[in-house]
Scaffold this active site. Structure first.
Site, mmCIF file in Angstrom:
data_model
loop_
_atom_site.group_PDB
_atom_site.id
_atom_site.type_symbol
_atom_site.label_atom_id
_atom_site.label_comp_id
_atom_site.label_asym_id
_atom_site.label_seq_id
_atom_site.Cartn_x
_atom_site.Cartn_y
_atom_site.Cartn_z
ATOM 1 N N TYR A 126 1.535 5.107 -2.521
ATOM 2 C CA TYR A 126 1.659 6.693 -2.163
ATOM 3 C C TYR A 126 3.066 7.023 -2.955
ATOM 4 C CZ TYR A 126 -2.226 6.673 0.308
ATOM 5 O OH TYR A 126 -3.856 6.621 0.555
ATOM 6 N N HIS A 177 0.822 -1.185 0.034
ATOM 7 C CA HIS A 177 -0.044 0.100 0.015
ATOM 8 C C HIS A 177 0.554 1.325 -0.011
ATOM 9 C CE1 HIS A 177 -3.849 1.714 -0.538
ATOM 10 N NE2 HIS A 177 -3.301 3.053 0.214
ATOM 11 N N ARG A 215 -10.572 -10.499 -11.488
ATOM 12 C CA ARG A 215 -9.408 -10.160 -12.083
ATOM 13 C C ARG A 215 -8.588 -11.311 -12.403
ATOM 14 N NH1 ARG A 215 -6.007 -6.922 -7.297
ATOM 15 N NH2 ARG A 215 -4.559 -6.923 -9.098
ATOM 16 N N ARG A 216 -7.544 -10.807 -13.411
ATOM 17 C CA ARG A 216 -6.284 -11.688 -13.177
ATOM 18 C C ARG A 216 -6.521 -13.319 -13.925
ATOM 19 N NH1 ARG A 216 -2.454 -11.014 -8.300
ATOM 20 N NH2 ARG A 216 -1.590 -9.084 -8.773
ATOM 21 N N HIS A 228 -10.209 0.762 -10.479
ATOM 22 C CA HIS A 228 -9.711 1.384 -9.490
ATOM 23 C C HIS A 228 -8.311 2.055 -9.640
ATOM 24 C CE1 HIS A 228 -8.582 3.286 -5.510
ATOM 25 N NE2 HIS A 228 -7.658 2.291 -5.422
ATOM 26 N N PHE A 229 -7.340 1.148 -9.816
ATOM 27 C CA PHE A 229 -5.836 1.318 -9.852
ATOM 28 C C PHE A 229 -5.289 1.951 -11.157
ATOM 29 C CE2 PHE A 229 -5.241 -3.341 -9.818
ATOM 30 C CZ PHE A 229 -4.533 -3.380 -11.231
ATOM 31 N N HIS A 230 -6.266 1.692 -12.225
ATOM 32 C CA HIS A 230 -5.797 2.207 -13.473
ATOM 33 C C HIS A 230 -6.437 3.931 -13.547
ATOM 34 C CE1 HIS A 230 -4.940 -1.757 -15.030
ATOM 35 N NE2 HIS A 230 -4.406 -1.036 -15.984
#
Lengths: 161, 547
Positions: B222, B218, B432-433, B369-371
């Site tokens: 950041y 995580h 996913r994946r 989300h993370f894209h």
């Protein structure tokens, strides 16, 4: 003057942020409490070799009380054992799941049942089945577990009588 | 010219930035191939082995290599210029040797299909030992890099003990502190467990290794986001010709990132057995804490944008929006990235709520989300920064300004389509994946249109990436040479720098962060080690059990 105004805006925004995040947390706590929500936090470990030999967690579906089902599942590259689960008029299903090899993820599509399955640990989760759930539900492995990952699936059949 | 007095810093920046572009190109190629492969009805070019190889390459190259090298490039540039200090040539050379060397060593087993374990490399799925060692050397190299930056910073601090930290430097320091908080336990775990697992089939505890991974996983987020935030704080006011709305709030945001970006890893493990609800709740509360600097940033940048728009003559509640320099590719890229960051933040808070997380866990929602975060807030910001930095570094004008202007908008549109589709279809439960999500025809029919929409969006932003890299390549080869000297963006007049306040004493916050991390991880590690480990022997991705 302008600076004072800007400082005020900063404080207002900080207040909004704190209020917003606190509200989210309170709702989270309330929903969690009101719905009796628990994460699969069971702390039961097991020996993988014994699981492979079948000495721990015999796979199968058992009705332990009227409408209360206990489902023991084993995950293996690349199959769920058993890969077909049939329950009649279920009120609650208790899943106990472990893996013979690597990390898997158990997810019944269209339901809130979704948790990780580890070798060496027995995951346990209870699902209060809503009365309108009926028919055939696909369950899949949702954590990458090697090349045959996509072939690892099964079906949950809920019958209402 | 651009490099005067900073020869080896410029050389480092050039090498790191070119290496990051190569990683972006290769990682993007893997990305589009695996996206098409997993979408029913699209060109299927890969078999299973190749699919997971591509997916591993996509994750490692883009999440780690592209970001780390670009961040190092920009960090050297910012710190050397803003503080007007020289960096140690030796340390920078060792950094390049270790980071590029480590990456190449890890790349070999990925490309040969001997490390199809994805970028999370969850044990006991086994990869070739070179994968773990290469990744380890890459991380150790980044520590050498951090040493080079901190050494220079300490020299500056000795010279100017009473001056406030310049904002871009503070962003760089924050990024590196987060990285140094996050990586040592990961390296420890890789050496203690994964290398012996790969070499001598040592059984490892799944929960233990996962907890170490997410301890790192995580703050890694950041590590991507803080440099983007720094670029917004630094460049957006400059482009608008105004001061940032609140310098104080920006600094508070950085300090909160230092404080709370690490002790939150369990929110990736809400659905793991063996971790108590109490530990998960503690990490939930801390995750909400680390949402606050993002919200502070959102307000601060929006207020700065408004200030700039009004200065340009914008009137009324929203009139200032149209006065912003949307025709400038640097501004457009940074601001569109910032907008997507807002949406990514919203889905992030949803993921952090464990009562909602079980609906979206391991589904395409997470990919959507993370894209938005690493894939747009960070990546599109870095692309925009390239339009700013590459001409100054290489002394060549951007080959095509029109391509540069179209590119961020195309990325934004493609990502909006892709991300919306993946969020929605994730709610329907698509994992996913996964190589093939048709499940022998049993997959719900409502999945299909959204999957296809996702693939279309993916093709659009992949194409935007191709335009970006083509433009960069052409700039380096045949961009018009710049002859007149370019003003350095980061040069400061120290005599005008305000006096240091409590917001400039990072040390205190680092100390506090360590205390919070120890408390937050004491609980799960007490559970894991107190209960006793339950190791499982390694298995290859082909299914071969080793012990």
């Amino acid at each position: 003057m302008a600076e004072k105004n800007e400082l005020m805006q900063e404080y207002i925004w900080i207040g909004i942020i704190i209020a917003m995040l606190t509200t989210f947390l309170v709702i989270l706590g309330y929903v969690s409490e009101a719905k009796g929500f628990d994460t699969p936090s069971s702390a039961v470990t097991c020996d993988v070799r014994q699981v492979r030999k079948g000495e721990i967690l015999t796979p199968g579906v058992k009705e332990v009380a009227p409408g209360i089902y206990e489902v023991n599942l084993k995950a293996r590259m690349w199959a769920w054992i058993p890969n077909s689960i049939e329950v009649v008029n279920p009120k609650k299903i208790i899943f106990k799941v472990t893996s013979e090899d690597v990390v898997h993820g158990f997810q019944i599509v269209g339901t809130p049942v979704n948790f990780m399955v580890f070798p060496g640990y027995i995951a346990e989760i209870q699902w209060e089945v809503p009365e309108d759930f009926e028919g055939t539900y696909l369950f899949v492995c949702n954590e990458y577990c090697g090349l045959g990952h996509d072939t690892m699936w099964g079906q949950l059949i809920i019958k209402r009588e | 010219m651009a490099g005067q007095g900073y020869e080896h810093e410029v050389k480092f920046t050039k090498i790191a930035i070119i290496f990051s572009f190569i990683s972006l190109g290769l990682g993007g190629l893997f990305g589009i191939l695996q996206l098409l492969e997993r979408t029913p009805g699209m060109p299927q070019l890969l078999d299973r082995q190749q699919y997971y190889t591509a997916l591993t390459g996509h994750g490692v190259l883009l999440a780690i290599v592209w970001t780390a090298f670009f961040i190092m490039a920009i960090a050297v540039h910012v710190v050397s210029r803003e503080l007007q200090v020289r960096l140690s040539r030796t340390l920078l050379n060792i950094t390049l040797l270790m980071t590029i060397g480590g990456t190449l060593v890890a790349a070999v087993p990925i490309l040969t299909g001997d490390a199809a374990v994805l970028y999370t490399f969850y044990a006991p799925l086994k990869a070739h030992v070179a994968f773990y060692l290469g990744a380890g050397v890459l991380i150790l190299g980044t520590w050498v890099f951090a040493a080079a930056i901190f050494k220079a910073f300490i020299e500056w601090k000795r010279k100017y003990p009473d001056k406030a930290l310049p904002i871009a430097t503070m962003g760089v320091l924050t990024t590196l502190i987060i990285w140094l908080e996050a990586t040592p336990p990961l390296v420890f775990m890789v050496l203690k467990d994964l290398v012996p697992m790969a070499l001598v089939n040592k059984p490892v505890d799944v929960l233990e290794t996962r907890t170490y991974f997410w301890y790192f996983g995580h703050p890694l987020v950041y590590f991507w986001i803080v440099p983007a935030v720094t670029l917004w704080y630094f460049a957006i006011p400059k482009l608008l010709g105004v001061e940032i709305f609140s310098r104080q709030m920006a600094k508070v945001a950085f300090l909160l990132f230092i404080l709370a970006s690490t002790p939150v890893g369990l929110h990736h493990q809400f659905l793991d057995p063996g971790v108590s609800d109490a530990a998960k709740l503690l990490h939930t509360i801390l995750t909400f804490t680390v949402a606050s600097p993002s919200l502070l940033t959102a307000f601060n940048i929006l207020a700065t944008l408004e200030k700039g728009g009004r200065k340009a003559g914008g009137k009324g509640a929203l009139g200032w929006l149209s006065k912003l320099p949307w025709g400038n590719p640097v501004f457009a890229g940074l601001t569109l990235a910032f907008i997507m960051f807002g949406f990514g933040g919203i889905s992030g808070v949803i993921n952090a709520s464990y009562t909602l997380n079980y609906i979206v866990h391991n589904t395409l929602w997470i990919v959507g989300h993370f894209h938005l975060t690493v894939g747009t807030a960070a990546t599109l910001s870095f692309m925009a920064a390239s339009y700013l930095m590459v001409p100054r570094l290489f002394g060549r004008q951007i080959y095509s300004e029109r391509m540069a202007l179209a590119q961020p908008y195309l990325w934004f549109i493609g990502m909006a389509i892709f991300s919306l589709a993946f969020h929605i279809v994730g709610l329907f439960g698509v994992p996913r994946r996964t190589y093939d999500v048709t499940y022998a025809g049993l997959a719900p029919p409502e999945w299909l249109p959204w999957l296809i929409m996702g693939a279309i969006g993916g093709v659009v932003f992949w194409f935007s990436g191709v335009i970006f890299l083509a433009n960069m390549g052409l700039t380096l080869i045949s961009g018009r040479r710049i002859t007149e000297p370019q003003p350095c963006l980061f040069t400061l007049d120290f005599s005008r720098l305000p006096a240091a306040t409590r917001l400039d004493s990072i040390k205190f916050w680092v100390g506090l962060a360590i205390v919070v991390i120890l408390i937050a991880y004491f609980v799960p590690f007490l559970e894991i080690y107190g209960r006793g480990l339950s190791p499982a022997p390694p298995v290859t991705p082909e299914g071969l059990r080793l012990g």
